[in-house]
Design a protein around this motif. Structure first.
Motif, PDB file in Angstrom:
ATOM      1  N   ASP A  14       5.517 -13.499   2.949  1.00 12.35           N
ATOM      2  CA  ASP A  14       5.138 -12.647   4.076  1.00 12.35           C
ATOM      3  C   ASP A  14       5.574 -11.217   3.747  1.00 12.35           C
ATOM      4  N   ARG A  15       4.628 -10.292   3.644  1.00  8.90           N
ATOM      5  CA  ARG A  15       4.997  -8.938   3.218  1.00  8.90           C
ATOM      6  C   ARG A  15       5.679  -8.144   4.327  1.00  8.90           C
ATOM      7  N   GLY A  16       5.536  -8.588   5.553  1.00  6.49           N
ATOM      8  CA  GLY A  16       6.142  -7.847   6.677  1.00  6.49           C
ATOM      9  C   GLY A  16       5.278  -6.653   7.050  1.00  6.49           C
ATOM     10  N   LYS A  17       5.821  -5.847   7.945  1.00  2.00           N
ATOM     11  CA  LYS A  17       5.052  -4.747   8.525  1.00  2.00           C
ATOM     12  C   LYS A  17       4.827  -3.627   7.500  1.00  2.00           C
ATOM     13  N   PHE A  18       3.648  -3.032   7.547  1.00  2.00           N
ATOM     14  CA  PHE A  18       3.363  -1.876   6.684  1.00  2.00           C
ATOM     15  C   PHE A  18       4.308  -0.719   7.033  1.00  2.00           C
ATOM     16  N   GLN A  19       4.796  -0.028   6.005  1.00  2.00           N
ATOM     17  CA  GLN A  19       5.688   1.100   6.259  1.00  2.00           C
ATOM     18  C   GLN A  19       5.072   2.437   5.858  1.00  2.00           C
ATOM     19  N   GLN A  20       4.655   2.544   4.590  1.00  2.00           N
ATOM     20  CA  GLN A  20       4.114   3.825   4.130  1.00  2.00           C
ATOM     21  C   GLN A  20       3.444   3.673   2.762  1.00  2.00           C
ATOM     22  N   VAL A  21       2.620   4.682   2.444  1.00  2.00           N
ATOM     23  CA  VAL A  21       2.125   4.800   1.071  1.00  2.00           C
ATOM     24  C   VAL A  21       2.811   6.005   0.453  1.00  2.00           C
ATOM     25  N   ARG A  28      -8.208   9.882   2.923  1.00  2.00           N
ATOM     26  CA  ARG A  28      -8.742   8.509   2.996  1.00  2.00           C
ATOM     27  C   ARG A  28      -7.752   7.563   3.671  1.00  2.00           C
ATOM     28  N   LEU A  29      -6.497   7.678   3.298  1.00  2.08           N
ATOM     29  CA  LEU A  29      -5.524   6.695   3.795  1.00  2.08           C
ATOM     30  C   LEU A  29      -5.139   6.994   5.252  1.00  2.08           C
ATOM     31  N   ARG A  30      -5.167   8.284   5.615  1.00  6.82           N
ATOM     32  CA  ARG A  30      -4.899   8.605   7.034  1.00  6.82           C
ATOM     33  C   ARG A  30      -6.024   8.094   7.929  1.00  6.82           C
ATOM     34  N   GLU A  31      -7.255   8.189   7.391  1.00  2.00           N
ATOM     35  CA  GLU A  31      -8.392   7.617   8.150  1.00  2.00           C
ATOM     36  C   GLU A  31      -8.165   6.136   8.428  1.00  2.00           C
ATOM     37  N   ALA A  32      -7.482   5.482   7.479  1.00  6.19           N
ATOM     38  CA  ALA A  32      -7.198   4.048   7.653  1.00  6.19           C
ATOM     39  C   ALA A  32      -5.905   3.840   8.444  1.00  6.19           C
ATOM     40  N   GLN A  33      -5.430   4.891   9.115  1.00  5.01           N
ATOM     41  CA  GLN A  33      -4.230   4.820   9.991  1.00  5.01           C
ATOM     42  C   GLN A  33      -2.957   4.524   9.199  1.00  5.01           C
ATOM     43  N   MET A  34      -2.902   4.975   7.948  1.00  2.00           N
ATOM     44  CA  MET A  34      -1.695   4.697   7.170  1.00  2.00           C
ATOM     45  C   MET A  34      -0.833   5.952   7.073  1.00  2.00           C
ATOM     46  N   TYR A  58       5.700  -2.316   2.199  1.00  2.00           N
ATOM     47  CA  TYR A  58       5.771  -3.158   3.388  1.00  2.00           C
ATOM     48  C   TYR A  58       7.249  -3.527   3.555  1.00  2.00           C
ATOM     49  N   ARG A  59       7.583  -4.086   4.691  1.00  2.00           N
ATOM     50  CA  ARG A  59       8.999  -4.382   4.920  1.00  2.00           C
ATOM     51  C   ARG A  59       9.589  -5.241   3.793  1.00  2.00           C
ATOM     52  N   ASN A  60       8.815  -6.245   3.321  1.00  4.84           N
ATOM     53  CA  ASN A  60       9.374  -7.178   2.325  1.00  4.84           C
ATOM     54  C   ASN A  60       8.812  -7.030   0.917  1.00  4.84           C
ATOM     55  N   SER A  61       7.856  -6.146   0.714  1.00  4.12           N
ATOM     56  CA  SER A  61       7.302  -6.047  -0.645  1.00  4.12           C
ATOM     57  C   SER A  61       6.645  -4.689  -0.880  1.00  4.12           C
ATOM     58  N   THR A  62       6.423  -4.395  -2.142  1.00  4.86           N
ATOM     59  CA  THR A  62       5.756  -3.144  -2.539  1.00  4.86           C
ATOM     60  C   THR A  62       4.660  -3.491  -3.535  1.00  4.86           C
ATOM     61  N   ALA A  63       3.508  -2.836  -3.388  1.00  7.92           N
ATOM     62  CA  ALA A  63       2.386  -3.087  -4.295  1.00  7.92           C
ATOM     63  C   ALA A  63       1.959  -1.758  -4.910  1.00  7.92           C
ATOM     64  N   GLY A  64       1.334  -1.813  -6.099  1.00  8.71           N
ATOM     65  CA  GLY A  64       1.008  -0.561  -6.793  1.00  8.71           C
ATOM     66  C   GLY A  64      -0.433  -0.500  -7.289  1.00  8.71           C
ATOM     67  N   HIS A  84      -4.450  -4.051   1.068  1.00 11.77           N
ATOM     68  CA  HIS A  84      -3.935  -3.957   2.436  1.00 11.77           C
ATOM     69  C   HIS A  84      -4.688  -4.936   3.348  1.00 11.77           C
ATOM     70  N   HIS A  85      -6.010  -4.977   3.196  1.00 11.18           N
ATOM     71  CA  HIS A  85      -6.806  -5.840   4.074  1.00 11.18           C
ATOM     72  C   HIS A  85      -6.681  -7.317   3.701  1.00 11.18           C
ATOM     73  N   SER A  86      -6.229  -7.597   2.477  1.00  4.64           N
ATOM     74  CA  SER A  86      -6.092  -9.002   2.070  1.00  4.64           C
ATOM     75  C   SER A  86      -4.945  -9.696   2.801  1.00  4.64           C
ATOM     76  N   GLY A  87      -3.970  -8.927   3.256  1.00  9.15           N
ATOM     77  CA  GLY A  87      -2.817  -9.520   3.927  1.00  9.15           C
ATOM     78  C   GLY A  87      -1.797 -10.116   2.966  1.00  9.15           C
ATOM     79  N   ALA A  88      -2.054 -10.038   1.654  1.00  8.57           N
ATOM     80  CA  ALA A  88      -1.146 -10.645   0.669  1.00  8.57           C
ATOM     81  C   ALA A  88       0.150  -9.839   0.558  1.00  8.57           C
ATOM     82  N   ALA A  89       1.159 -10.484  -0.047  1.00  8.54           N
ATOM     83  CA  ALA A  89       2.449  -9.813  -0.227  1.00  8.54           C
ATOM     84  C   ALA A  89       2.591  -9.246  -1.633  1.00  8.54           C
ATOM     85  N   VAL A  90       1.842  -9.789  -2.591  1.00  7.22           N
ATOM     86  CA  VAL A  90       2.043  -9.446  -4.000  1.00  7.22           C
ATOM     87  C   VAL A  90       0.684  -9.050  -4.585  1.00  7.22           C
TER      88      VAL A  90
END
Ligand code: ATP
Length: 340
Positions: free
Chosen positions: A182-189, A213-219, A243-249, A275-281
């Motif tokens: 569970d990646r937890g809540k989105f925090q920032q890019v 682009r990313l602000r349009e997506a509310q990030m 995200y609270r529990n993980s970071t993706a690149g 982001h839309h996949s909901g995955a943690a990794v």
């Protein structure tokens, strides 16, 4: 003696690198044939050959077949991996990150300090870029107990290479498993829009486009720009999603004729898809986590963005060493690693 068929699964360089890491760590003699048979130019390329020589240096291995283009390799470790100060040069723009990943776990699991200088490509396609190693890969495996840090000394882009990084490893910690279901809540890019030997409007445009682009997506997003000296021109945008529990690149590299906006779009598209996949990794870390997870003393479970052929190939190679049982649930993209 373990024999690995290099054409297995993906039939690419990762079969070789994973086998080298495990042979170095466990002292197991290894033969590989049909190396990179799945690629248009099979056999050892400069990056793979540097990985072979680096692994061999650590464990004083006797090696046969270590030449460019070779599709056969015999690798016979003569000692446990030795921590120390080393320098390995790919000599082309081949990825230093992939060489780093070949030797990191043997060094991380051996007591002692190591300082490694790696020369070659630092920001090249189809491999983890330097920011990915620094912001995604090392932080993820630090949570498992790997104590390592990297510094960028010189930028090295395709096709010139000429980059340099330094790796520092404090070895000897046992590794523990990770739960990233569970990646937890989105925090920032966070992002870096960087160029060498190119005008400053390029990183600025990449950063502006990506932020829009990313602000349009509310990030929530913050991208730094950087213009540095280098031996050749190069440009790239490197994004990390926390995200609270993980970071993706995610990254995209510029090339002549490709507008900055399109470079930014490529990196943003990849990030938004994750982001839309909901995955943690993310799909890359998903294959890269298997090796540390197999060497840990407890189980690892994670929710991957996708089950790539890289991942299933890597799993197959690890299982041939008998170190772990790996379960993949393709319906839910769940990966479980049970060290044996
Ligand atoms: N954009 C990326 N970000 C992070 N990691 C990446 C990225 N692209 C590829 N990778 C990682 O780089 C590795 C590439 O493995 P692969 O077997 O393709 O290596 P290779 O040595 O380049 O081989 P080959 O030339 O045979 O394809 C994989 O671990 C993959 O997850």
């Amino acid at each position: 003696m373990i024999h690995i068929d290099g054409s297995f699964g993906e039939g690419g360089g990762q079969v070789l690198r994973t086998a080298l890491s495990l042979a170095t760590l466990t002292g197991t003699p290894l033969t590989l044939d049909r190396i990179r048979a799945g690629r248009t130019k099979p056999g050892l390329a400069a990056q793979h050959l540097t990985g072979v020589r680096a692994a061999a240096t650590l464990c004083n291995a006797k090696v046969y077949g270590d030449s460019l283009g070779s599709q056969f390799l015999e690798f016979i470790p003569q000692s446990p991996p030795q921590p120390g100060h080393y320098r390995f040069d790919v000599t082309t723009a081949g990825s230093v990150s992939l060489v780093l990943q070949t030797i990191l776990l043997p060094l991380a699991l051996t007591p002692g300090e190591s300082r490694i200088t790696l020369c070659g490509g630092t920001h090249v396609a189809f491999s983890p870029s330097f920011p990915y190693i620094q912001e995604v890969y090392l932080p993820a495996i630090a949570r498992m107990g790997v104590c390592a840090e990297v510094t960028l000394v010189k930028w090295g882009w395709y096709p010139r290479g000429g980059g340099e990084i330094q790796l520092r490893v404090t070895g000897g910690q046992p590794l523990s498993g990770l739960n990233l279901q569970d990646r937890g809540k989105f925090q920032q890019v966070r992002g870096l829009a960087a160029v060498t030997e190119l005008p400053s409007h390029i990183p600025q445009r990449m950063a502006n486009r990506a932020e829009n682009r990313l602000r349009e997506a509310q990030m929530k997003v913050h991208i730094q720009t950087s213009r540095q000296k280098g031996i050749a021109p190069g440009a790239g945008l490197f994004l990390t999603a926390d995200y609270r529990n993980s970071t993706a690149g995610f990254s995209a590299l510029g090339k002549q004729g490709l507008p900055s906006d399109q470079v930014a779009d490529r990196a943003c598209d990849a990030l938004l898809e994750f982001h839309h996949s909901g995955a943690a990794v993310d799909v890359y870390l998903a294959d890269q986590l298997l090796l540390p997870a197999a060497l840990a003393t407890s189980e690892t479970h994670y929710h991957a963005q996708a089950i790539s052929l890289h991942l299933t190939t890597n799993a197959g190679v690890i299982e041939q060493f008998g170190l772990a049982k790996i379960e993949i649930n393709p319906a839910h993209n769940l990966v479980s690693v049970f060290p044996q």
